[in-house]
Enzyme design. Structure first.
Site, PDB file in Angstrom:
ATOM      1  N   CYS A 198      -2.691   8.762   3.432  1.00 18.10           N
ATOM      2  CA  CYS A 198      -2.439   8.254   2.074  1.00 18.10           C
ATOM      3  C   CYS A 198      -3.651   8.460   1.192  1.00 18.10           C
ATOM      4  CB  CYS A 198      -2.089   6.777   2.138  1.00 18.10           C
ATOM      5  SG  CYS A 198      -3.325   5.821   3.033  1.00 18.10           S
ATOM      6  N   GLU A 258       0.886  -1.170   0.000  1.00 20.66           N
ATOM      7  CA  GLU A 258       0.000   0.000   0.000  1.00 20.66           C
ATOM      8  C   GLU A 258       0.912   1.205   0.000  1.00 20.66           C
ATOM      9  OE1 GLU A 258      -3.258  -0.049   0.004  1.00 20.66           O
ATOM     10  OE2 GLU A 258      -3.500  -2.198   0.257  1.00 20.66           O
TER      11      GLU A 258
HETATM   12  P1  NAP Z   1       8.493   4.836   4.259  1.00 20.77           P
HETATM   13  O1  NAP Z   1       9.633   5.730   4.493  1.00 20.77           O
HETATM   14  O2  NAP Z   1       8.356   4.171   2.938  1.00 20.77           O
HETATM   15  O3  NAP Z   1       8.548   3.739   5.445  1.00 20.77           O
HETATM   16  C1  NAP Z   1       7.530   2.773   5.589  1.00 20.77           C
HETATM   17  C2  NAP Z   1       8.033   1.639   6.459  1.00 20.77           C
HETATM   18  O4  NAP Z   1       9.035   0.907   5.748  1.00 20.77           O
HETATM   19  C3  NAP Z   1       8.703   2.079   7.759  1.00 20.77           C
HETATM   20  O5  NAP Z   1       8.349   1.176   8.773  1.00 20.77           O
HETATM   21  C4  NAP Z   1      10.178   1.988   7.431  1.00 20.77           C
HETATM   22  O6  NAP Z   1      10.978   1.856   8.571  1.00 20.77           O
HETATM   23  C5  NAP Z   1      10.200   0.753   6.580  1.00 20.77           C
HETATM   24  N1  NAP Z   1      11.345   0.615   5.692  1.00 20.77           N
HETATM   25  C6  NAP Z   1      12.091   1.584   5.126  1.00 20.77           C
HETATM   26  N2  NAP Z   1      13.055   1.033   4.354  1.00 20.77           N
HETATM   27  C7  NAP Z   1      12.904  -0.302   4.424  1.00 20.77           C
HETATM   28  C8  NAP Z   1      13.589  -1.411   3.861  1.00 20.77           C
HETATM   29  N3  NAP Z   1      14.624  -1.259   3.056  1.00 20.77           N
HETATM   30  N4  NAP Z   1      13.166  -2.663   4.176  1.00 20.77           N
HETATM   31  C9  NAP Z   1      12.120  -2.851   5.000  1.00 20.77           C
HETATM   32  N5  NAP Z   1      11.425  -1.834   5.572  1.00 20.77           N
HETATM   33  C10 NAP Z   1      11.808  -0.578   5.273  1.00 20.77           C
HETATM   34  O7  NAP Z   1       7.093   5.571   4.476  1.00 20.77           O
HETATM   35  P2  NAP Z   1       6.690   6.593   5.663  1.00 20.77           P
HETATM   36  O8  NAP Z   1       7.467   7.825   5.433  1.00 20.77           O
HETATM   37  O9  NAP Z   1       6.739   5.909   6.977  1.00 20.77           O
HETATM   38  O10 NAP Z   1       5.144   6.828   5.338  1.00 20.77           O
HETATM   39  C11 NAP Z   1       4.656   7.816   4.486  1.00 20.77           C
HETATM   40  C12 NAP Z   1       4.250   7.252   3.153  1.00 20.77           C
HETATM   41  O11 NAP Z   1       3.377   6.145   3.340  1.00 20.77           O
HETATM   42  C13 NAP Z   1       3.481   8.232   2.294  1.00 20.77           C
HETATM   43  O12 NAP Z   1       4.002   8.212   0.997  1.00 20.77           O
HETATM   44  C14 NAP Z   1       2.050   7.692   2.295  1.00 20.77           C
HETATM   45  O13 NAP Z   1       1.302   7.984   1.127  1.00 20.77           O
HETATM   46  C15 NAP Z   1       2.257   6.247   2.452  1.00 20.77           C
HETATM   47  N6  NAP Z   1       1.093   5.620   3.082  1.00 20.77           N
HETATM   48  C16 NAP Z   1       0.320   4.783   2.335  1.00 20.77           C
HETATM   49  C17 NAP Z   1      -0.794   4.184   2.902  1.00 20.77           C
HETATM   50  C18 NAP Z   1      -1.669   3.250   2.112  1.00 20.77           C
HETATM   51  O14 NAP Z   1      -2.457   2.549   2.729  1.00 20.77           O
HETATM   52  N7  NAP Z   1      -1.564   3.211   0.807  1.00 20.77           N
HETATM   53  C19 NAP Z   1      -1.113   4.446   4.235  1.00 20.77           C
HETATM   54  C20 NAP Z   1      -0.298   5.304   4.977  1.00 20.77           C
HETATM   55  C21 NAP Z   1       0.804   5.891   4.379  1.00 20.77           C
HETATM   56  P3  NAP Z   1      11.696   3.156   9.211  1.00 20.77           P
HETATM   57  O15 NAP Z   1      10.630   4.074   9.653  1.00 20.77           O
HETATM   58  O16 NAP Z   1      12.489   2.591  10.330  1.00 20.77           O
HETATM   59  O17 NAP Z   1      12.539   3.730   8.107  1.00 20.77           O
END
Ligand code: NAP
Length: 529
Positions: free
Chosen positions: A295, A256
């Site tokens: 999101c 997602e």
């Molecule tokens: P993110 O930077 O992509 O991180 C998401 C998760 O992935 C975090 O728990 C992060 O851990 C982890 N992660 C990062 N690199 C990784 C890797 N190489 N391997 C495994 N896990 C890894 O996203 P965010 O900044 O937390 O969230 C914001 C984004 O999420 C926005 O773009 C938003 O649109 C999207 N979002 C989408 C939905 C949906 O349902 N479609 C819902 C909510 C948010 P760390 O925090 O420790 O880096």
């Protein structure tokens, strides 16, 4: 400051080193630290698979549903504490904390109820048996059984409660143990919830683990029957997809990701109509709830070109009433972003959109309420506009994850649909009109590129659930840019965590797969009490 421990292998274990600091979103002070360094993830995953997995698989759906109800009761007891954590770590006003905390509890309770109706089996029949031979003498029955792996839940920072529970509920109900990896910035709330659940001993050993801190090595010990349910940015999803766990070991991945969601004002919905007012209200709500860190938030507003200026004025007038600042102050309607790194990312996004759009509203001239602009992660609402949306790629591609949206005019209904699709696949679009035929045709037409089409006519104005609210009964997810995943949608959600197989057999064997069972078995927690 407290170093939050990881719950793995049935124990609470501190990671090595100083860890990463979690901060108050408005005051900037340190709240806690997290570290996953030195945690033996391979052993942790084995414990979940080998201890939690069999215990959950031995239960019927009704018994697992009872576990969800028990978990919900535990979390409900600590609700006030969660609001306090959210206020500090996420910088949210009470209504925004509710979207995350009460939204999570609602989802958990929904699956507890829906799961109870699945009855006293630990597998499910999918559809009816079909005949493979003459006289139905040999049949095929599809069944859904829990996968023998674990579910790794990787969550985004904006929903530390809902994001955890909307995945945990269907996974546990499906009979699969969980390992949760919350986003670092807001891991405290998820950690506290897991701790409360573990302390209450309502789940079998190994059913729920949590790893807080760096994601280094997180995917390496995944095995073929594991499932990863990821929520986060499209950029991170792209990194994940290349990992050997998915490429070589066929671990299932549901993603997602981010989305340039749209709202479309129908060709009949002139200023002064109820549909026009509904769009303006919804846009302002979507821009400001959780400071636009959803999101599903509306990022692109598509209106007939004749009403571009009036729409801009109506939205701007409402945005001007939004008080921004410290959520501890009762007069504040919109709190802060989650932290300064996110603030810097949003500022860069504002500059980029500002470079290719007209600025129709910029609330940043108004002083923040009770917050230091050099420390707090508060950002005022911004409305941008582009009169030539066909030529402007940035507005269809850049997700600025804050209180930000862009207005754009369309020529006719077909042009509006084309522009909505320029998001390359979105989680949701919403339509505002009183023209039933137009709405039905547009909804079906856009269903290929949107996970959800939210249709607002004047008669549903008071009962509709909101463009950005994800309801457990309805599908969440979207094709293409939105990640290509599917979550929720009622009991469909269990499908991600269960394997489908066809049982080919005689009618007698097929009938014996799911014999009727009379009395309700007691829940495992009731047995322990
Ligand atoms: P993110 O930077 O992509 O991180 C998401 C998760 O992935 C975090 O728990 C992060 O851990 C982890 N992660 C990062 N690199 C990784 C890797 N190489 N391997 C495994 N896990 C890894 O996203 P965010 O900044 O937390 O969230 C914001 C984004 O999420 C926005 O773009 C938003 O649109 C999207 N979002 C989408 C939905 C949906 O349902 N479609 C819902 C909510 C948010 P760390 O925090 O420790 O880096």
């Amino acid at each position: 400051m407290d170093l939050l421990k990881n719950h793995v292998g049935g124990q609470w274990i501190a990671g090595h080193g100083d860890g990463i600091a979690l901060r108050d979103a408005v005051l900037g002070n340190e709240l806690a630290r997290v570290s996953s360094a030195g945690i033996d993830l391979a052993a942790a995953y084995r414990y979940a698979r080998e201890t939690g997995g069999p215990a959950l698989r031995a239960l019927t759906h009704a018994q697992r549903a009872r576990l969800l109800a028990d978990v919900a009761a535990v979390l409900q007891q600590h609700r006030d504490k969660y609001y306090d954590i959210s206020l500090q770590n996420s910088g949210t006003v009470k209504n925004d904390s509710a979207v995350d905390i009460d939204g999570g509890l609602y989802t958990l309770n929904y699956f507890a109820k829906a799961g109870a109706a699945l009855g006293q089996h630990n597998a499910r029949a999918e559809g009816d048996a079909v005949s493979l031979a003459k006289d139905k003498a040999f049949q095929s029955q599809h069944v859904m059984v829990p996968t023998r792996g674990l579910a790794l839940l990787i969550n985004a920072f904006n929903f530390p409660s809902w994001g955890f529970l909307e995945k945990a509920a269907p996974a546990l109900l499906a009979g699969v143990p969980l390992v949760v990896k919350p986003a670092t910035a807001t891991a405290w709330l998820t950690h506290e919830m897991v701790k409360d659940i573990a302390d209450a001993k309502v789940l079998p050993d190994g059913a729920l683990s949590i790893v807080c801190g760096s994601s280094d090595g997180l995917l390496d010990p995944l095995a073929p029957f594991d499932v990863v349910s990821f929520t986060g940015s499209a950029a991170t999803a792209s990194v994940l997809r290349r990992h050997a766990a998915f490429a070589d070991r066929s671990v299932r991945l549901n993603a997602e990701t981010d989305s340039l969601n749209s709202a479309i004002l129908g060709p009949d919905a002139a200023p002064g109509t109820e549909a026009f007012d509904a769009l303006v209200r919804e846009v302002v709500r979507e821009m400001t709830v959780k400071s636009g860190q959803k999101c599903t938030a509306i990022r692109r507003i598509l209106v007939p070109q004749a009403w571009y200026d009036e729409t801009a004025q109506a939205i701007a007038a409402k945005l001007a009433k939004t008080t921004v600042g410290n959520p501890r102050d009762e007069s504040v309607r919109m709190g802060s972003l989650v932290g300064r790194p996110q603030y810097d990312t949003v500022q860069a996004g504002l500059r980029e959109l500002g470079g290719v759009c007209d600025t129709l509203f910029d609330g940043s001239g108004v002083p923040l309420v009770d917050a230091d602009p050099a420390v707090a992660a508060c950002v005022a609402p911004h409305l941008f506009g582009t009169r030539d949306a066909d030529a402007n790629d940035v507005v269809h591609e850049l997700e600025v994850f804050g209180p930000v949206a862009t207005l754009m005019p369309y020529r006719d209904a077909a042009h509006a649909r084309d522009l909505a699709r320029r998001g390359h696949g979105s989680l949701v679009t919403s339509l505002y009109s009183a023209d039933t035929a137009y709405l039905a045709a547009t909804a079906l037409d856009l269903a290929d590129s949107h996970g959800r089409v939210h249709v607002i006519t004047p008669d549903v104005a008071k009962v509709q659930t909101g463009h950005g609210n994800v309801m457990p009964q309805s599908l969440h997810g979207g094709p293409g840019r939105a990640g290509g995943g599917e979550e929720l949608g009622g009991l469909r959600a269990l499908g991600l965590y269960q394997r489908r197989a066809a049982i080919q057999a005689s009618p007698d064997v097929v009938a014996a797969l799911f014999p009727a069972k009379a009395a309700d078995a007691p829940s495992p927690s009731a047995e322990r009490n």
